[in-house]
Scaffold this active site. Sequence first.
Site, short mmCIF file in Angstrom:
data_model
loop_
_atom_site.label_atom_id
_atom_site.label_comp_id
_atom_site.label_asym_id
_atom_site.label_seq_id
_atom_site.Cartn_x
_atom_site.Cartn_y
_atom_site.Cartn_z
N ASP A 190 0.83 -1.20 0.00
CA ASP A 190 0.00 0.00 0.00
C ASP A 190 0.87 1.25 0.00
OD1 ASP A 190 -2.18 -1.66 0.17
OD2 ASP A 190 -2.57 -1.29 2.29
N GLY A 243 -3.22 -5.44 1.02
CA GLY A 243 -3.92 -6.47 0.26
C GLY A 243 -5.02 -7.05 1.13
N PHE A 261 -5.32 0.42 -8.28
CA PHE A 261 -4.76 -0.88 -7.90
C PHE A 261 -4.11 -1.52 -9.12
CE2 PHE A 261 -4.79 -5.40 -6.98
CZ PHE A 261 -4.40 -5.43 -5.65
N GLY A 309 -22.02 1.50 11.89
CA GLY A 309 -21.84 0.15 12.40
C GLY A 309 -21.99 -0.92 11.35
N ASP A 315 -11.47 -4.80 6.31
CA ASP A 315 -10.75 -6.08 6.45
C ASP A 315 -10.64 -6.46 7.92
OD1 ASP A 315 -10.41 -5.77 3.72
OD2 ASP A 315 -8.37 -5.01 3.92
#
Length: 327
Positions: A12, A48, A116, A228, A257
Amino acid sequence: MRIAVTGSIATDHLMVFPGRFAEQLLPEQLAHVSLSFLVDGLEIRRGGVAANIAFGLGGFGLSPLLVAAVGTDFAEYEVWLKEHGVDTSGVRVCAQRQTARFMCITDQDANQIAAFYAGAMAESREIDLRVLLAGTERPGLVLISPDDPAAMLRHTAECRELGIPFAADPSQQLARLDGDQVRDLVDGATWLFTNEYEAALLMERTGWSRDEVLAAVGTWVTTLGEKGVRVEHAGQPSLTVPAVPDVATADPTGVGDAFRAGFLAAVSHRVPLEPAARLGCALASVVLGSVGSQSHEVDPAHLSTVVERAYGPGAARPLAPVLGEPA
């Protein structure tokens, strides 16, 4: 329950723009955008989607199997992941390509513009789960996270063939997939993960209503940012769990993630859905307050404290199988 995570491994490149993107966009010129943002800093971090989720699961001691494709520049990153409890035996090293790159600019309102570069990720379609899992401990769940689209479709089909439950997390790749492909990725998933925008895009791509999506999957988990998370199951009332309040935003990269890692860590220990979602929100808040998606430590005692403060005394008790007994 052991979890295999398929998807991207990337480096990143994170930049911060001190203004607002919206103030730089002229409505009458949107068809001819040509902008350059002078940023205040550059952070180069490990990332990733699959690696981020596996890092989180490894922090809970679950030894997740990471399944992805990388370049020969992966050696140092691999050591890092192994040190944090990740099984990298499912990673394919490609001699001709670099590991994927994620380049992202975040403005002061936490809006992001990103690009990306797939690089070696394009070869993940060559990974055969049937061969990879032969003679090894079969995972109880395979998470299909954003990856080369052909790889996502292949791994989903292989899970069905092998009879292994799978979770569908198409997220960023929804923009590259057509309706038939999205339906193929989602149909029969034990878990479906999206954010709020992706939920609407998924219904647009598939042509399915919300009820039809719920009929196709086991449980649909939709993250709602500062509101949330919503958890839905066909025939049952939806469950909404609020986010952890009053969290200073350092960098939103990898927050979704982290939620998935915390949620699935709890689910793997058969924790009920509401406390599982709370743990996901707690880990997401930790990542939101740090720069980079793997710059935090998964600290059970701290997470227990976060859950208790956010959701009330006793809220961490159902999470004891994951975090240990609260102090």
